[in-house]
Write an enzyme that holds these catalytic residues in place. Structure first.
Site: not given
Ligand code: HAX
Length: 429
Positions: A232, A262, A308, A317, A363
């Protein structure tokens, strides 16, 4: 806009001088080799994009302007945006002024609402978010300034105006998408006395709980930026490098974020967790989860939320969300399954031997927290991500306009050309 514009005017010479000196002193110094595998493999690991806002190291993960993300979990998104763009943390007053700017246009313009209303029955929420921003493009001050011949080194001021406008409205657009598609269609008016994320939490109308507002704040902070090479960000800055205005650039970036490898991974993760819950009628045992992961891998599917392209440790995160769940003692089947997967998947992926990183990314858990507060419509989750990521990509494209970066134009090669290059390199070695 004044608060940020005046600070950016202060730091502008610093950014420009640093870049100019680097070019002058080291312009022709080779800093990396590129292998055939890297060219064929999506440019993985090739240092080829300038991004000053944040960096991601394999061993540690995200740092925003040098600060590890786990030290920023109490920040507001306004503070993060100020930090991303200027490299400095704002004073209380600067933060408040930026906050007022960012909530000043949360009302969705009629023409944008008309587009969203025309789409909501069939479109994915990400398509709506992207279209919503395109429907605002006619407001671009950047495009107008360019057409009027404003000097190149002042275009950043107009990019900033567009970014503020875009960020100020994107929360209202996202909330409108949620209300139209998943609730009664009635929009909740923004409250200008609230800050950016509290206002967004309110307009979504999911929960009145302060913990919900805190989760939205944390969500917007954690997803804000992840350096410049991800799909992105790279898309956004490439589009902006053609001097397309920020509405075009962020809309394009969001189209990349909508991919399952993504940003859409957060939707896939929650779907995965809900499937598990349904299949086992609740929370399965660790052994059951292990078997299920193997079943999935053996049928050629990935484990969503794990792996990743850059990270080689647990995503900080993920850790921040995990700690949030502990702090608020959130406890539902989805969160328990997400935690249990964390106990099982890294070993399974290590044994499987393909993924270079067997650990969870952000995620793997984010959706389970949203679900806990009643946002159960997981096709919306990437929109939450997109609202946040707009902060980082706006900051990145602003930086590029401030230092007058040229158009992005890497060289592509055909398979034959690559073979010839490899043969020459082998002979010369
Ligand atoms: N499950 C199974 N296999 C995996 C895997 C996973 N979670 N992660 C990587 N692999 C496989 C890859 O598919 C690849 O297989 P092939 O050689 O057969 O193509 C191999 O391991 C090597 O891949 P890699 O080098 O470790 O990873 P990449 O840089 O190619 O891809 C991805 C990184 C994030 C796309 C990948 O790990 C993946 O597909 N993960 C699951 C989806 C996901 O969680 N995406 C979100 C990432 C975070 C993000 O960007 N959020 O926006």
């Amino acid at each position: 806009m004044d608060v940020l514009a005046s600070k950016l005017r202060d730091v502008l010479p610093i950014f420009r001088n640093k870049r100019a000196q680097l070019l002058e002193r080291y312009g022709d110094v080779a800093v990396a080799n590129v292998t055939v595998e890297q060219i064929i493999g999506g440019m993985r690991g090739v240092p080829s994009v300038l991004c000053d806002t944040s960096s991601v190291s394999p061993a540690e993960g995200l740092r925003i302007r040098g600060i590890p993300i786990l030290e920023l979990t109490s920040a507001t998104p306004e503070e993060i945006f100020f930090l991303l763009t200027t490299g400095q943390r704002p004073s209380q007053q600067e933060q408040q002024q930026l906050s007022s700017l960012l909530v000043s246009n949360a009302q969705v313009p009629d023409e944008v609402l008309a587009v969203l209303k025309g789409m909501y029955r069939h479109a994915h929420p990400m398509a709506m978010l992207s279209a919503g921003l395109l429907a605002m493009e006619h407001q671009s001050e950047f495009r107008r300034a360019y057409e009027e011949g404003v000097a190149k080194d002042r275009l950043w001021e107009y990019a900033l105006a567009d970014c503020i406008r875009l960020l100020s409205t994107i929360t209202g657009i996202a909330a409108a998408i949620y209300r139209l598609k998943f609730r009664d269609g009635k929009l909740i008016a923004p409250d200008p006395s609230l800050d950016w994320s509290s206002n967004f939490a309110r307009m979504l109308g999911v929960s009145d709980s302060p913990a919900w507002a805190d989760l939205v704040r944390l969500y917007l902070v954690l997803h804000s930026d992840h350096e410049g090479g991800n799909v992105s960000a790279f898309t956004g800055i490439t589009v902006a490098s053609a001097l397309s205005d920020p509405f075009y650039a962020i809309s394009a970036a969001l189209n990349g974020l909508a991919g399952p490898l993504h940003g859409l991974a957060n939707q896939e993760c929650l779907a995965f967790i809900l499937d598990i819950r349904e299949r086992y009628n609740g929370v399965p045992s660790l052994d059951q989860l292990r078997d299920l992961c193997w079943e999935r891998l053996n049928s050629g599917q990935v484990i969503p939320g794990y792996g990743h392209a850059v990270l080689r440790v647990t995503d900080p995160r993920f850790t921040a969300f995990y700690q949030f769940a502990e702090q608020y003692q959130l406890d539902n089947d989805c969160i328990t399954i997400a935690k249990r997967l964390y106990e099982v998947v890294p070993d399974v992926l290590r044994q499987h031997g393909k993924a270079k990183n067997p650990y969870p990314n952000v995620d793997a858990i984010s959706g389970s927290l949203l679900y806990d507060f009643g946002m159960t419509e997981y096709t919306f989750y990437t929109v939450m991500f997109g609202v946040s990521r707009a902060l980082g990509i706006c900051a990145q494209l602003l930086f590029h306009r401030m230092v007058n970066s040229p158009i992005v134009r890497p060289k592509s090669v055909t398979l034959d050309e690559l073979e010839a290059m490899a043969q020459r390199a082998t002979v010369n070695a």
